[in-house]
Structures are given as C-alpha cells and as structure tokens.
Design a protein around this motif. Structure first.
Motif, PDB file in Angstrom:
ATOM      1  N   ILE A  55      -4.972  -0.703   6.903  1.00  0.00           N
ATOM      2  CA  ILE A  55      -5.363  -0.038   5.538  1.00  0.00           C
ATOM      3  C   ILE A  55      -4.030  -0.083   4.613  1.00  0.00           C
ATOM      4  N   GLY A  56      -3.103  -0.756   4.932  1.00  0.00           N
ATOM      5  CA  GLY A  56      -1.595  -0.685   4.360  1.00  0.00           C
ATOM      6  C   GLY A  56      -1.267   0.560   4.665  1.00  0.00           C
ATOM      7  N   PHE A  57       0.029   0.855   3.897  1.00  0.00           N
ATOM      8  CA  PHE A  57       0.797   2.048   4.217  1.00  0.00           C
ATOM      9  C   PHE A  57      -0.089   3.396   4.049  1.00  0.00           C
ATOM     10  N   PRO A  58      -0.017   4.339   4.873  1.00  0.00           N
ATOM     11  CA  PRO A  58      -0.717   5.553   4.994  1.00  0.00           C
ATOM     12  C   PRO A  58      -0.345   6.533   3.846  1.00  0.00           C
ATOM     13  N   THR A  59      -0.642   6.244   2.617  1.00  0.00           N
ATOM     14  CA  THR A  59      -0.419   7.058   1.353  1.00  0.00           C
ATOM     15  C   THR A  59      -1.414   8.300   1.403  1.00  0.00           C
ATOM     16  N   ILE A  60      -0.980   9.189   0.553  1.00  0.00           N
ATOM     17  CA  ILE A  60      -1.927  10.491   0.255  1.00  0.00           C
ATOM     18  C   ILE A  60      -3.300   9.924  -0.122  1.00  0.00           C
ATOM     19  N   SER A  61      -3.616   9.068  -0.908  1.00  0.00           N
ATOM     20  CA  SER A  61      -4.722   8.804  -1.540  1.00  0.00           C
ATOM     21  C   SER A  61      -5.773   8.152  -0.388  1.00  0.00           C
ATOM     22  N   LYS A  62      -4.889   7.477   0.650  1.00  0.00           N
ATOM     23  CA  LYS A  62      -5.589   6.670   1.703  1.00  0.00           C
ATOM     24  C   LYS A  62      -6.016   7.469   2.710  1.00  0.00           C
ATOM     25  N   ASN A  95       5.183   2.385  -2.767  1.00  0.00           N
ATOM     26  CA  ASN A  95       4.199   3.411  -2.912  1.00  0.00           C
ATOM     27  C   ASN A  95       4.568   4.893  -3.165  1.00  0.00           C
ATOM     28  N   SER A  96       5.795   4.926  -3.764  1.00  0.00           N
ATOM     29  CA  SER A  96       6.527   6.043  -4.048  1.00  0.00           C
ATOM     30  C   SER A  96       5.615   7.074  -4.804  1.00  0.00           C
ATOM     31  N   HIS A  97       4.676   6.640  -5.671  1.00  0.00           N
ATOM     32  CA  HIS A  97       3.818   7.494  -6.609  1.00  0.00           C
ATOM     33  C   HIS A  97       2.808   8.233  -5.904  1.00  0.00           C
ATOM     34  N   ASP A  98       2.715   7.692  -4.459  1.00  0.00           N
ATOM     35  CA  ASP A  98       1.450   8.194  -3.837  1.00  0.00           C
ATOM     36  C   ASP A  98       1.989   8.812  -2.246  1.00  0.00           C
ATOM     37  N   ILE A  99       3.140   9.107  -2.151  1.00  0.00           N
ATOM     38  CA  ILE A  99       3.614   9.767  -0.955  1.00  0.00           C
ATOM     39  C   ILE A  99       4.307  10.987  -1.368  1.00  0.00           C
ATOM     40  N   ASN A 100       4.700  11.721  -0.240  1.00  0.00           N
ATOM     41  CA  ASN A 100       5.829  12.844  -0.557  1.00  0.00           C
ATOM     42  C   ASN A 100       7.066  12.487  -0.643  1.00  0.00           C
ATOM     43  N   PRO A 101       7.670  12.744  -1.658  1.00  0.00           N
ATOM     44  CA  PRO A 101       9.036  12.025  -2.006  1.00  0.00           C
ATOM     45  C   PRO A 101       9.967  12.551  -0.880  1.00  0.00           C
ATOM     46  N   LYS A 102       9.919  13.717  -0.469  1.00  0.00           N
ATOM     47  CA  LYS A 102      11.034  14.338   0.586  1.00  0.00           C
ATOM     48  C   LYS A 102      10.714  13.440   1.713  1.00  0.00           C
TER      49      LYS A 102
END
Length: 186
Positions: A55-62, A95-102
């Motif tokens: 699926i690619g990197f497990p971002t928040i939207s995924k 994917n910095s727009h779709d992950i927790n920046p912390k």
C-alpha cells in the motif's frame, strides 16, 4: 471507517509494547538489546515492509491515525535496521502532509542519535531524562513548535550536554559502539 491493515498494525505495536513492559518488569531491559525484544522488532519490521510494498507508506489517509502512529512505533523500534529506518524517514518526508509531524521528528532524532550526531528536536533522552545533544539550542523550541512538540524550559535546554560529553559517543561504552558498527549505524 475500517482501513486495510489498521487492526494488524495496531496489534503489532501493542505486542511490541507488551513484550517491552514484561521484560522491563522482569528487569531484563537494563543492559543491552534483549534478544526477545530484538526478535519482536525484526519480525514487526519485516511485516511492515510487506505492508509498505502493498500500500505504500501507512499514512493517516491509508490506515487511520492510530495505525499510522503504530507503524511509526514499529519503525522507531527497528533500531537494528538502519537502512529500513532511513528509508521510512524518506517516505515520511514524501508524505509529510499525511502523517503526524511529531513522528517524523522523533524518527529524525533517533536516526541522528544512533549515528552519533546531534538531534534537531530534542526528542531522544540520555540518563536523567535530559535530551541528547542538539544541533541548535537557541532555535530548539522553534523547531519543536513546527512539529507540534511542546517547548522545553530554559533550564531543560541549558542541561543539554555538548556532544563530546556523551559516553556513547566518546567510546566509553564499547558494547554500544560495537553494536552500532555491527548493525550498520557506523
């Protein structure tokens, strides 16, 4: 809404933390990288690689916020696999727009600390809960605020040692140095 891999990622992270808690309670995490903990970290990293390939990197939207955070924990704990951690950091940046920046900040600092370099955000601690050396004490809180981390007090910032004062860096801890070389941090 249910996401693909959401439950599995959360379960993997929870298992990691449960093993850590048990080993800590048994006094087995005080010295060195415990083999059981290492096995959990390697197994979790392998499964995360498989998920990423699908699926690619497990971002928040995924995968949802909690599962994305769980994926980060798996990455953060895969300390015996520097290439994997660095590749995941690269994907987090993309994917910095779709992950927790912390999470990105913590991973950045962790990678730097294992490489024996100063950290940017002051997230990694040494004995006594004091941050490992940082790149720029004067601008530390500005960097932290940009990734939604709470600022440190002036007292906390003043306690941060210089790089040459850390035992792991100046070779006083040969076991740690040997491990870092063996797994590829140095």
């Amino acid at each position: 809404m249910a996401y693909p891999f959401e439950k599995e990622l959360i379960d993997l992270a929870e298992y990691d933390l449960a093993v850590r808690e048990r080993l800590s309670a048994e006094g087995k995490l005080a010295r060195g990288y415990h083999p059981e903990m290492e096995a959990v970290h390697k197994s979790n990293a392998q499964r995360l690689r498989e998920i990423i390939s699908e699926i690619g990197f497990p971002t928040i939207s995924k995968v949802g916020q909690k599962a994305s955070d769980a994926a980060w924990l798996i990455i953060q704990h895969s300390i015996g696999e520097p290439k994997f951690m660095k590749e995941c950091y690269r994907m987090m940046m993309e994917n910095s727009h779709d992950i927790n920046p912390k999470n990105r900040a913590y991973l950045h600092d962790r990678i730097h600390v294992f490489q024996g370099k100063p950290q940017k955000y002051g997230t990694q601690l040494i004995a006594g809960g004091i941050p490992f050396p940082v790149e720029d004490k004067e601008n530390l809180n500005r960097e932290r605020e940009e990734v939604n981390l709470l600022p440190l007090s002036e007292k906390e910032i003043n306690q941060i040692p210089d790089l040459e004062e850390i035992p792991e860096i100046d070779s006083r801890d040969q076991e740690y140095i040997s491990w870092r070389k063996k797994v590829g941090w140095m």
